[in-house]
Write an enzyme that holds these catalytic residues in place. Structure first.
Site, PDB file in Angstrom:
ATOM      1  N   TRP A 376     -77.618  -3.079  77.643  1.00 12.90           N
ATOM      2  CA  TRP A 376     -78.434  -2.791  78.821  1.00 12.90           C
ATOM      3  C   TRP A 376     -79.259  -4.004  79.243  1.00 12.90           C
ATOM      4  O   TRP A 376     -79.881  -3.993  80.299  1.00 12.90           O
ATOM      5  CB  TRP A 376     -79.353  -1.607  78.551  1.00 12.90           C
ATOM      6  N   ASP A 377     -79.276  -5.039  78.412  1.00 14.76           N
ATOM      7  CA  ASP A 377     -80.038  -6.249  78.710  1.00 14.76           C
ATOM      8  C   ASP A 377     -79.748  -6.750  80.124  1.00 14.76           C
ATOM      9  O   ASP A 377     -80.639  -7.241  80.828  1.00 14.76           O
ATOM     10  CB  ASP A 377     -79.677  -7.372  77.731  1.00 14.76           C
ATOM     11  N   GLU A 504     -85.713   1.892  68.993  1.00 16.07           N
ATOM     12  CA  GLU A 504     -84.683   2.231  68.010  1.00 16.07           C
ATOM     13  C   GLU A 504     -85.261   2.581  66.646  1.00 16.07           C
ATOM     14  O   GLU A 504     -84.504   2.808  65.693  1.00 16.07           O
ATOM     15  CB  GLU A 504     -83.674   1.089  67.912  1.00 16.07           C
ATOM     16  N   LYS A 616     -90.269  -0.134  67.523  1.00 17.41           N
ATOM     17  CA  LYS A 616     -89.581  -1.427  67.471  1.00 17.41           C
ATOM     18  C   LYS A 616     -89.840  -2.235  68.743  1.00 17.41           C
ATOM     19  O   LYS A 616     -90.030  -3.445  68.697  1.00 17.41           O
ATOM     20  CB  LYS A 616     -88.075  -1.205  67.291  1.00 17.41           C
ATOM     21  N   GLN A 617     -89.824  -1.568  69.887  1.00 20.22           N
ATOM     22  CA  GLN A 617     -89.968  -2.270  71.163  1.00 20.22           C
ATOM     23  C   GLN A 617     -90.542  -1.318  72.210  1.00 20.22           C
ATOM     24  O   GLN A 617     -90.536  -0.106  72.031  1.00 20.22           O
ATOM     25  CB  GLN A 617     -88.624  -2.798  71.638  1.00 20.22           C
TER      26      GLN A 617
END
Length: 807
Positions: A376-377, A504, A616-617
């Site tokens: 998806w980046d 994640e 995580k993000q």
């Protein structure tokens, strides 16, 4: 929170230079990092920054976008619908090798006596230069210069200009090679250098990948055709040479299926230069036999030899002159900031410029990590830059996703859904994520693709792409959401269960806020587009409806689902829970976690991580960046204050988004901290893994942090607005944008802000809530910035658990 400090490379190695990265001394300590930092690519061909001698090296690689091998995924315990076929980018034959022998002594940097050394990545010229002086054991001084490029103009072409001069008469041999390494990685599990498994690294092949079946060998040229063992892809790769010297010389050709050599033996004379120009080319295909690719390689090399290296280099420089005019961001700030900004933008150019029919791998073409997969980046982190600076490339990426639509339909059916489900990670369109909890379960990939379509249309003002490719994607992704979710029989709200959001470290949950918000936009935008098309262009609508087997009643169902979408909210805290159960979990014990235990994924079983509040993000924070018009400023601040201390920074995707939101809510110090983290992600090896390749999404995030963050740009619903928050340590930010067929220039300083249309029709923009009309004739709009006090940072403490606070 950022658990690490920046690990800056020594100034001796990479001194400050606004347009170059310069290595002034050879050191093996930073060699792996340097192979990434000095990598060259045009989006189709990529070569890591290894030396022409071929050794020493850490991970030599030549990568061709989309050129991959497949392999069966073996699950210890099978289940229906698990991904079955893995895909890994092939380490293609290496054409950068030019081994040098002087008086039969090989040049080997670790043991050579080097009296002068300089290697330069020139981001204006788009070349990698090296100049050194080598004194052989016999006392002969050899001056060697080389210039390497991967052409932005000729998609399939690379070249090396190689010149040496000695101070004595001496025999010299240059062995120019095209070497099929088969696989540069050791045949063991992908690790991180200390024996620990690192799932982010590439998978080694256990058997031979490429077999040669065609060959051309004449004059100064060698070309080979190969085919992969399982994926059936074909490759044509070749080298050709031009030798220019007044010294006497002769050449030999040597060929077998794993190495082609053009060996020049010369009687070098003191002070007489020996120049060899090497051109190399690659062509790949999923459908065309290698014989045809060999013919294409011949034509590419014919043109290159006729044109000559100097002309190829000049066209490279001109391409970059034009591209930098559109893409550059000028920044007045602390030392090295401008250099780092341009290096990150250069990585975006290298990853995307000639990708064309392929996507953009997570590492670009600079390393083997993530196996060359597309994520998806592209839509979330890279497409914004491309849409505003290189719309042709952005449109190609939409077509690339469209090319995967049939595979996405098949994947949705396999998961018992209608419509299409795009793969979380892939090269050929099939799902390649073997760990479904942090892979396939990230259904938000569908909404990310739809979001990319919407942003392109809004920014470009070009709706033709909807009839061409976008509309069908919107239909199929909306169908998937309508089937995946359900209406609660008690409340009537529309829920989406059993998914994983961007974070994640929290998987397979119910009502992930990011997923629900993005799905709502996907559903409503699809309904709007199809409704408007049916009214404004009935012919295009009927073609699309026939292609997608659309019943217009579906459109009403999408709109109903969007309007009823459940978005979790916690009344007690006044925040949006990341998902239905997130706030009921125990908060991770950060104070007892050793600094060397980050990233957590390398030190703790997933189940340990999943049962805690640890991120995580950016997840909710990312939603507030992408869909900021759906939150008020107080909600943004409360959410940021809660989630920031829980966010580990274990993903390079996070820092830029945290910087953008921190800037918007007035946390200047935090915004700068996260911006620095993203800016130096690779140049300072912040995450400790730059040797595996460039963090391309983070590079895109740097552009976003400057434009969306400090410049305060927003483009909701195709309306361009700015609310700049220029931090104290940046004196100026200046950049250009392509918006609705206009070219705008934004120039921000602390004492004035200028906005101008420099090409195109008048356009309206909003600056801090006030609408202005810009015209070329009217000149720049100048605004005096208000005095804005930074808000006190409230994110110092880690939230406490409260199982009763969940709504």
């Amino acid at each position: 929170m950022i658990p690490r400090t920046l690990r800056h490379l020594p100034e001796l190695v990479y001194p400050s230079d606004d347009w170059s990265i310069v290595e002034t001394a050879f050191t093996q300590r930073w060699m792996g990092q340097a192979e990434t930092i000095f990598a060259l690519s045009n989006g189709f061909i990529g070569t890591r920054g290894t030396f022409e001698e071929g050794r020493p090296s850490v991970e030599p690689a030549t990568l061709l976008n989309g050129f991959h091998e497949t392999w069966p995924i073996v699950h210890a315990e099978q289940a229906y619908g698990f991904a079955r076929t893995g895909q890994t980018i092939v380490n293609a034959p290496d054409a950068t090798l030019m081994k040098l022998y002087v008086d039969d002594e090989p040049l080997y940097l670790p043991t050579a006596r080097i009296t002068d050394y300089r290697r330069t990545l020139d981001m204006r010229a788009g070349v990698l230069r090296r100049a050194l002086t080598w004194v052989t054991p016999a006392g002969i001084s050899v001056r060697l210069t080389s210039t390497r490029l991967i052409s932005f103009v000729e998609r399939h072409l690379g070249a090396i200009d190689y010149t040496l001069e000695t101070d004595a008469d001496v025999p010299v041999v240059i062995s120019s090679q095209l070497l099929n390494r088969q696989d540069a990685r050791a045949l063991d599990e992908p690790g991180n250098g200390n024996g620990r498994i690192d799932p982010r690294r590439g998978r080694p092949f256990q058997s031979r990948v490429l077999s040669a079946n065609e060959h051309v060998d004449r004059d100064h040229r060698l070309i080979t055709g190969w085919q992969t063992a399982r994926s059936g892809m074909s490759l044509g790769a070749g080298i050709d040479h031009v030798v220019d010297t007044d010294a006497s010389w002769y050449a030999q050709r040597v060929w077998d299926q794993d190495v082609s050599k053009f060996v020049v033996t010369a009687e070098a004379r003191a002070g007489v230069p020996l120049r060899m120009t090497k051109f190399f080319t690659y062509h790949t295909s999923r459908h065309v036999p290698s014989r045809e690719l060999v013919d294409r390689s011949e034509r590419t090399l014919d043109r290159a030899v006729r044109t000559g290296f100097d002309s190829v280099a000049a066209s490279q420089h001109q391409w970059l002159d034009d591209t930098w005019t559109a893409s550059d961001i000028e920044v007045d700030g602390p030392d090295r900031v401008q250099q780092a900004v341009r290096w990150n933008i250069f990585q975006l150019l290298q990853a995307s410029a000639r990708a064309e029919t392929a996507g953009i791998p997570a590492k670009g073409l600079t390393g083997l990590a993530y196996e060359g997969h597309y994520f998806w980046d592209t839509e979330v982190y890279v497409a914004p830059f491309l849409t505003y600076t290189s719309p042709r490339v952005a449109r190609n990426l939409l077509r690339f996703r469209y090319g995967m639509l049939d595979d996405a339909r098949s994947r949705a059916a396999e998961l018992s859904e209608r419509g299409a489900l795009f793969p979380w990670r892939t090269i050929n369109g099939e799902e390649a994520s073997s760990y479904y909890a942090a892979g396939t379960a990230q259904y938000h990939i569908n909404a990310d693709v739809a979001y990319g379509i919407r942003r392109y249309v809004d920014v470009r003002g070009d709706r033709s792409v909807l009839a061409e490719v976008g509309g069908e994607i919107l239909i199929e992704t909306a169908r998937m959401w309508a089937g995946l979710g359900f209406f609660s029989p008690r409340s009537g709200a529309f829920h989406i269960h059993g998914v994983t959001g961007p974070d994640e470290y929290t998987t397979v949950v119910n009502d992930n806020a990011f997923t629900n918000l993005m799905a709502r936009v996907n559903l409503s935008y699809a309904a709007d587009v199809i409704t408007q098309m049916s009214q404004d262009d009935p012919q295009a609508y009927h073609r699309l409806a026939q292609a997608a087997d659309l019943d217009f009643d579906e459109v009403h169902q999408w709109r109903r689902a969007a309007e009823a979408m459940y978005v979790p909210f916690d009344d007690k805290r006044g925040i949006h829970p990341q998902d239905e159960n997130f706030l009921s979990k125990e908060v991770w014990d950060f104070s007892s976690t050793p600094a060397d235990h980050y990233p957590l994924l390398l030190h703790y079983h997933p189940l340990v991580i999943y049962r805690h509040q640890v991120i995580k993000q950016a997840d909710v924070v990312l939603a507030m960046v992408l869909l900021g018009n759906e939150f008020d400023i107080d909600q943004k601040r409360r959410n940021f204050v809660y989630y920031d201390p829980l966010t580990t920074g274990d993903s390079s995707l996070s820092a830029a988004m945290q910087s953008i939101l921190a800037a918007e809510i007035g946390f200047e110090e935090k915004a700068l901290e996260y911006f620095q983290y993203a800016l130096f992600m690779d140049l300072a090896d912040v995450a400790g893994n730059v040797a595996d390749g460039v963090h391309v999404a983070s590079a895109g995030g740097v552009w976003m942090a400057l434009t969306y963050g400090f410049a305060g740009m927003r483009d909701f619903n195709g309306q361009l607005s700015f609310s700049p928050r220029l931090p104290a340590n940046l004196g100026r930010i200046s950049f250009r944008l392509k918006f609705h067929d206009r070219i705008l220039k934004v120039d921000l300083r602390h004492d004035r802000e200028q906005f101008a249309v420099i090409e195109g029709e008048p356009v309206e923009i909003t600056v801090r809530g006030v609408t202005h009309k810009l015209t070329v004739a009217g000149g720049p709009l100048e605004v005096e910035p208000p005095d804005i006090e930074a808000v006190e940072d409230e994110t110092a403490s880690t939230p406490s658990s409260d199982s009763n606070s969940r709504r």
